[in-house]
Motif scaffolding. Structure first.
Motif, PDB file in Angstrom:
ATOM      1  N   ARG A 260       0.835  -1.205   0.000  1.00 25.28           N
ATOM      2  CA  ARG A 260       0.000   0.000   0.000  1.00 25.28           C
ATOM      3  C   ARG A 260       0.874   1.262   0.000  1.00 25.28           C
ATOM      4  NH1 ARG A 260      -1.595   2.865   4.010  1.00 25.28           N
ATOM      5  NH2 ARG A 260      -1.019   1.321   5.573  1.00 25.28           N
ATOM      6  N   VAL A 261       1.900   1.273   0.842  1.00 22.77           N
ATOM      7  CA  VAL A 261       2.802   2.433   0.931  1.00 22.77           C
ATOM      8  C   VAL A 261       3.520   2.637  -0.410  1.00 22.77           C
ATOM      9  CG1 VAL A 261       4.899   3.303   2.064  1.00 22.77           C
ATOM     10  CG2 VAL A 261       3.086   2.259   3.437  1.00 22.77           C
ATOM     11  N   HIS A 262       3.960   1.531  -0.997  1.00 26.35           N
ATOM     12  CA  HIS A 262       4.646   1.566  -2.292  1.00 26.35           C
ATOM     13  C   HIS A 262       3.709   2.148  -3.368  1.00 26.35           C
ATOM     14  CE1 HIS A 262       7.192   0.008  -5.580  1.00 26.35           C
ATOM     15  NE2 HIS A 262       6.060  -0.312  -6.161  1.00 26.35           N
ATOM     16  N   PHE A 263       2.457   1.697  -3.355  1.00 21.89           N
ATOM     17  CA  PHE A 263       1.446   2.124  -4.320  1.00 21.89           C
ATOM     18  C   PHE A 263       1.145   3.617  -4.163  1.00 21.89           C
ATOM     19  CE2 PHE A 263      -3.344   2.178  -5.141  1.00 21.89           C
ATOM     20  CZ  PHE A 263      -3.212   2.286  -6.519  1.00 21.89           C
ATOM     21  N   GLU A 264       0.999   4.061  -2.906  1.00 21.94           N
ATOM     22  CA  GLU A 264       0.734   5.491  -2.671  1.00 21.94           C
ATOM     23  C   GLU A 264       1.898   6.338  -3.171  1.00 21.94           C
ATOM     24  OE1 GLU A 264      -0.166   5.593   1.528  1.00 21.94           O
ATOM     25  OE2 GLU A 264      -2.055   4.521   1.204  1.00 21.94           O
ATOM     26  N   GLY A 265       3.121   5.863  -2.973  1.00 24.55           N
ATOM     27  CA  GLY A 265       4.314   6.576  -3.458  1.00 24.55           C
ATOM     28  C   GLY A 265       4.287   6.714  -4.975  1.00 24.55           C
ATOM     29  N   ALA A 266       3.930   5.622  -5.657  1.00 20.92           N
ATOM     30  CA  ALA A 266       3.866   5.646  -7.128  1.00 20.92           C
ATOM     31  C   ALA A 266       2.794   6.632  -7.596  1.00 20.92           C
ATOM     32  CB  ALA A 266       3.571   4.238  -7.656  1.00 20.92           C
ATOM     33  N   MET A 267       1.651   6.641  -6.918  1.00 21.85           N
ATOM     34  CA  MET A 267       0.562   7.563  -7.254  1.00 21.85           C
ATOM     35  C   MET A 267       1.015   9.025  -7.126  1.00 21.85           C
ATOM     36  SD  MET A 267      -2.183   6.252  -8.081  1.00 21.85           S
ATOM     37  CE  MET A 267      -3.305   4.957  -7.960  1.00 21.85           C
ATOM     38  N   LEU A 268       1.711   9.307  -6.028  1.00 26.03           N
ATOM     39  CA  LEU A 268       2.203  10.671  -5.788  1.00 26.03           C
ATOM     40  C   LEU A 268       3.194  11.082  -6.873  1.00 26.03           C
ATOM     41  CD1 LEU A 268       2.720  10.701  -1.908  1.00 26.03           C
ATOM     42  CD2 LEU A 268       1.355  12.361  -3.190  1.00 26.03           C
ATOM     43  N   ARG A 269       4.146  10.188  -7.179  1.00 29.83           N
ATOM     44  CA  ARG A 269       5.161  10.486  -8.188  1.00 29.83           C
ATOM     45  C   ARG A 269       4.547  10.791  -9.542  1.00 29.83           C
ATOM     46  NH1 ARG A 269       7.589   5.983  -6.432  1.00 29.83           N
ATOM     47  NH2 ARG A 269       7.281   4.877  -8.395  1.00 29.83           N
ATOM     48  N   HIS A 270       3.438  10.143  -9.853  1.00 28.47           N
ATOM     49  CA  HIS A 270       2.821  10.301 -11.177  1.00 28.47           C
ATOM     50  C   HIS A 270       1.651  11.292 -11.173  1.00 28.47           C
ATOM     51  CE1 HIS A 270       5.105   6.589 -11.805  1.00 28.47           C
ATOM     52  NE2 HIS A 270       5.091   6.912 -13.093  1.00 28.47           N
ATOM     53  N   GLY A 271       1.463  11.976 -10.052  1.00 29.14           N
ATOM     54  CA  GLY A 271       0.419  12.999 -10.005  1.00 29.14           C
ATOM     55  C   GLY A 271      -1.007  12.459 -10.069  1.00 29.14           C
ATOM     56  N   LEU A 272      -1.198  11.194  -9.625  1.00 28.96           N
ATOM     57  CA  LEU A 272      -2.541  10.601  -9.682  1.00 28.96           C
ATOM     58  C   LEU A 272      -3.280  10.744  -8.351  1.00 28.96           C
ATOM     59  CD1 LEU A 272      -1.713   7.348 -11.700  1.00 28.96           C
ATOM     60  CD2 LEU A 272      -2.729   9.471 -12.562  1.00 28.96           C
ATOM     61  N   ILE A 273      -2.569  11.301  -7.365  1.00 27.30           N
ATOM     62  CA  ILE A 273      -3.175  11.508  -6.054  1.00 27.30           C
ATOM     63  C   ILE A 273      -2.684  12.871  -5.558  1.00 27.30           C
ATOM     64  CG2 ILE A 273      -1.409  10.508  -4.521  1.00 27.30           C
ATOM     65  CD1 ILE A 273      -3.711   8.820  -3.307  1.00 27.30           C
ATOM     66  N   ARG A 274      -3.480  13.552  -4.775  1.00 29.74           N
ATOM     67  CA  ARG A 274      -3.092  14.901  -4.338  1.00 29.74           C
ATOM     68  C   ARG A 274      -1.898  14.867  -3.388  1.00 29.74           C
ATOM     69  NH1 ARG A 274      -8.612  17.727  -2.474  1.00 29.74           N
ATOM     70  NH2 ARG A 274      -7.079  18.898  -1.272  1.00 29.74           N
ATOM     71  N   SER A 275      -1.032  15.858  -3.548  1.00 21.07           N
ATOM     72  CA  SER A 275       0.176  15.889  -2.702  1.00 21.07           C
ATOM     73  C   SER A 275      -0.005  16.826  -1.506  1.00 21.07           C
ATOM     74  CB  SER A 275       1.376  16.337  -3.541  1.00 21.07           C
ATOM     75  OG  SER A 275       1.074  17.597  -4.115  1.00 21.07           O
ATOM     76  N   ASP A 276      -1.198  17.452  -1.394  1.00 17.28           N
ATOM     77  CA  ASP A 276      -1.389  18.424  -0.305  1.00 17.28           C
ATOM     78  C   ASP A 276      -2.219  17.860   0.856  1.00 17.28           C
ATOM     79  OD1 ASP A 276      -3.707  18.202  -1.786  1.00 17.28           O
ATOM     80  OD2 ASP A 276      -4.293  20.296  -1.514  1.00 17.28           O
ATOM     81  N   VAL A 277      -2.459  16.538   0.846  1.00 16.63           N
ATOM     82  CA  VAL A 277      -3.241  15.937   1.945  1.00 16.63           C
ATOM     83  C   VAL A 277      -2.281  15.607   3.084  1.00 16.63           C
ATOM     84  CG1 VAL A 277      -4.732  14.005   2.624  1.00 16.63           C
ATOM     85  CG2 VAL A 277      -4.876  14.927   0.293  1.00 16.63           C
ATOM     86  N   PRO A 278      -2.493  16.181   4.282  1.00 16.39           N
ATOM     87  CA  PRO A 278      -1.587  15.856   5.392  1.00 16.39           C
ATOM     88  C   PRO A 278      -1.747  14.399   5.816  1.00 16.39           C
ATOM     89  CG  PRO A 278      -3.395  17.273   6.136  1.00 16.39           C
ATOM     90  CD  PRO A 278      -3.543  17.134   4.662  1.00 16.39           C
ATOM     91  N   HIS A 279      -0.634  13.749   6.161  1.00 18.93           N
ATOM     92  CA  HIS A 279      -0.656  12.341   6.586  1.00 18.93           C
ATOM     93  C   HIS A 279      -1.497  11.502   5.620  1.00 18.93           C
ATOM     94  CE1 HIS A 279       1.440  13.288  10.271  1.00 18.93           C
ATOM     95  NE2 HIS A 279       0.552  14.219  10.532  1.00 18.93           N
ATOM     96  N   LEU A 280      -1.090  11.490   4.362  1.00 19.52           N
ATOM     97  CA  LEU A 280      -1.879  10.861   3.300  1.00 19.52           C
ATOM     98  C   LEU A 280      -2.270   9.410   3.621  1.00 19.52           C
ATOM     99  CD1 LEU A 280      -3.056  10.892   0.388  1.00 19.52           C
ATOM    100  CD2 LEU A 280      -0.813  10.122  -0.386  1.00 19.52           C
TER     101      LEU A 280
END
Length: 231
Positions: free
Chosen positions: A127-147
């Motif tokens: 899950r952590v790996h997947f969230e990292g990939a999403m962030l890197r590719h701009g598919l998830i917001r980067s401004d959510v605290p404690h994503l």
């Protein structure tokens, strides 16, 4: 090639799953499982040295089957990896598997000592790996605290809601999945259409991570199988 021993192992796991749901972990004895399959207790121990290993194998098989289902949906449509589709998709697949639901809800009576399974550890790492990939590719917001926490708390409420109150039991499962999709999309995804190249890249990355996970589960299920054990 299918081994008669492997088929027997699966029959043992099928019976163990049915008894587990009916009676709970503590009450099920290896005797009961052997009787349900129509074999001797000693034959069960040929596959798994004790009850705990047998039930761990059962939960690994459930997790492997569930992950295979997810993989098939990503192969059919790479956009399945977007959080607002992946999370509700997993929600629906999981709800169709009573054993996984019980495991998720930490049903202590049902699982006894199995709560500390390292299955959770592998899934958390993924899950952590997947969230990292999403962030890197701009598919998830980067401004959510404690994503991670925000995503996990938002999702978990949908799994546990019914256990805390009967108020929403009447809402059909598909409707709940749609509500979950709406929450995830509006809270966690950037506005606008996602970049198809980014979607394809994350889908490929996630698929290979999930395939690895499935193969490690499948190895674990039959680790003590007399057809694969070398001694």
């Amino acid at each position: 090639m299918s081994h008669p021993n492997r088929e027997r192992a699966d029959r043992i796991l099928d019976a163990a799953g049915e008894l587990l749901l009916r009676m709970g972990y503590r009450k099920v004895a290896v005797d009961d499982i052997a009787r349900a399959v129509g074999i001797g207790k000693g034959t069960v121990y040929l596959h798994w040295r004790n009850k705990e290993l047998l039930f761990k194998a059962l939960l690994m098989r459930e997790s492997a089957d569930l992950t295979d289902e997810l993989l098939a949906s990503i192969t059919a449509d790479p956009a399945m990896i977007l959080p607002h589709r992946m999370i509700p998709g997993s929600f629906l697949i999981t709800h169709r598997r009573p054993l996984v639901m019980a495991m998720l809800r930490g049903n202590a009576e049902m699982f006894g000592a199995l709560g500390d399974l390292d299955l959770h550890k592998k899934q958390d790492e993924l899950r952590v790996h997947f969230e990292g990939a999403m962030l890197r590719h701009g598919l998830i917001r980067s401004d959510v605290p404690h994503l991670s926490y925000a995503l996990s708390a938002s999702t978990l409420g949908f799994y546990l809601g019914d256990t805390l109150s009967g108020e929403f039991e009447g809402i059909p499962l598909d409707e709940k999945a749609k509500v979950l999709a709406h929450v995830i999309r509006t809270a966690f995804e950037p506005p606008g259409e996602p970049d198809p190249a980014a979607v394809a890249e994350v889908a490929a990355e996630l698929s290979s991570a999930l395939e690895e996970l499935v193969s490690s589960y499948r190895k674990g299920i039959y680790a003590h199988d007399p057809t694969t054990a070398s001694g």
